[in-house]
Scaffold this active site. Structure first.
Site, short mmCIF file in Angstrom:
data_model
loop_
_atom_site.label_atom_id
_atom_site.label_comp_id
_atom_site.label_asym_id
_atom_site.label_seq_id
_atom_site.Cartn_x
_atom_site.Cartn_y
_atom_site.Cartn_z
CG ASP A 149 -1.76 1.19 1.43
OD1 ASP A 149 -1.83 2.02 0.51
OD2 ASP A 149 -2.33 1.35 2.53
CD GLU A 175 -4.41 7.52 0.89
OE1 GLU A 175 -5.56 7.19 1.24
OE2 GLU A 175 -3.37 6.94 1.30
CD GLU A 176 -1.09 5.26 3.47
OE1 GLU A 176 -1.88 5.39 4.42
OE2 GLU A 176 -1.06 4.26 2.73
CG HIS A 280 -1.18 0.96 7.35
ND1 HIS A 280 -1.82 2.10 7.79
CD2 HIS A 280 -1.28 1.00 5.99
CE1 HIS A 280 -2.28 2.79 6.76
NE2 HIS A 280 -1.97 2.12 5.66
#
Length: 305
Positions: A149, A175-176, A280
């Site tokens: 991701d 984005e994260e 994650h």
């Protein structure tokens, strides 16, 4: 998978995407001329910072893939501040670099306060970014690594680019850690090319309703709700093409779509991507069948939408 491994090894947490942007620019420069439709490369640091657009033919649809990953920022002493939402387990290897040299340290988590820190032979300079050490593992059915991701999304975008005739691939940042680059990308795309429909090329979660090896995911909703008529068009295209896929319904989570939905411009969007387990962490894992399904579905959608 060699390209995917290279992407996963590349340190680019939110705010530090510039090196990965240069890598993609070099990659397109080396390979783009041999693609079916060589793209127009739009990269202007004064307007787009570290973001990058590849424009093919006469585009009708934009694909958004974020470059950044989660990670950590060194605070003072031996404190760490998370970037995005990493899963924090004491003992995870973290790597980085400051003015004193290379860093290969260990994450620490205080049992009482859950404060984050590091164990290393010296003090690391404040502001240094640290990321998970990459241990890329491939089997006949899966790939496993930190930062699938969204390096898998970036990989898929570069594979899509090889045969894409009409469309836009937008590589976004931050984005994260809350987003922020998509509004100016969306405005430029809308004003310049009159494109107002998007696909979010990102990675979602394995859940009780989304299983590995059963095809990529078309998301009906997460914390946001896309326009149902647009999602139904995508579902019909996937079904007509006979591409294996799954439907996702969640009440949490988000993506670059949040900036599109909150835009003053009438963007349609849908999240389409493979699902991963061990989210994650340094051990994110995705089934290869879902990767193949994801790429095949994007190739069809960019032709049909």
């Amino acid at each position: 998978m060699q390209l995917l491994q290279t992407l996963c090894q590349f340190p680019a947490p939110s705010g530090a995407e510039a090196g990965l942007t240069r890598f993609i620019l070099d990659y397109v420069g080396q390979h783009g001329a041999s693609w079916r439709q060589p793209p127009l490369v739009v990269h202007d640091e004064s307007r787009f910072q570290d973001c990058l657009l590849l424009v093919f033919g006469q585009p009708r649809t934009a694909v958004f893939a974020h470059l950044d990953s989660i990670g950590f920022t060194v605070r003072y002493g031996r404190e760490l501040v998370p970037i995005g939402g990493p899963e924090c387990v004491a003992g995870y290897r973290l790597v980085g670099r400051d003015s004193q040299g290379e860093i290969d340290c260990t994450l620490t988590v205080d049992e009482e306060t859950e404060a984050l820190g590091y164990e290393f032979s010296r003090t690391i300079e404040p502001g240094t970014s640290l990321t998970f050490a990459c241990d890329f593992r491939e089997t006949t059915t899966t790939v496993q690594s930190c930062y699938l991701d969204n390096r898998l999304g970036v990989w898929c975008a570069l594979q899509l680019a090889e045969t894409l005739e009409h469309g836009i691939i937008a590589f976004s940042c931050w984005e994260e850690h809350g987003g922020g680059s998509v509004p100016y990308l969306a405005r430029f795309i809308y004003n310049t090319y009159a494109v107002r429909q998007a696909l979010i090329m990102d990675i979602t979660w394995v859940t009780e309703g989304v299983r590995p090896g059963q095809g990529c995911v078309i998301s009906l909703r997460d914390s946001l709700i896309p326009r149902r008529s647009y999602v139904e068009r995508i579902r019909r295209i996937a079904e007509a093409a006979g591409i294996q896929h799954q439907l996702e319904v969640e009440g949490i989570g988000g993506s670059d779509a949040k900036d599109l939905q909150r835009s003053e411009m009438p963007w349609d969007w849908c999240f389409v991507g493979a699902a991963e387990d061990e989210v994650h962490t340094p051990h994110e894992i995705v089934h290869k069948a879902d990767i193949a399904s994801m790429l095949a579905l994007y190739q069809v959608l960019l032709r049909e939408l």
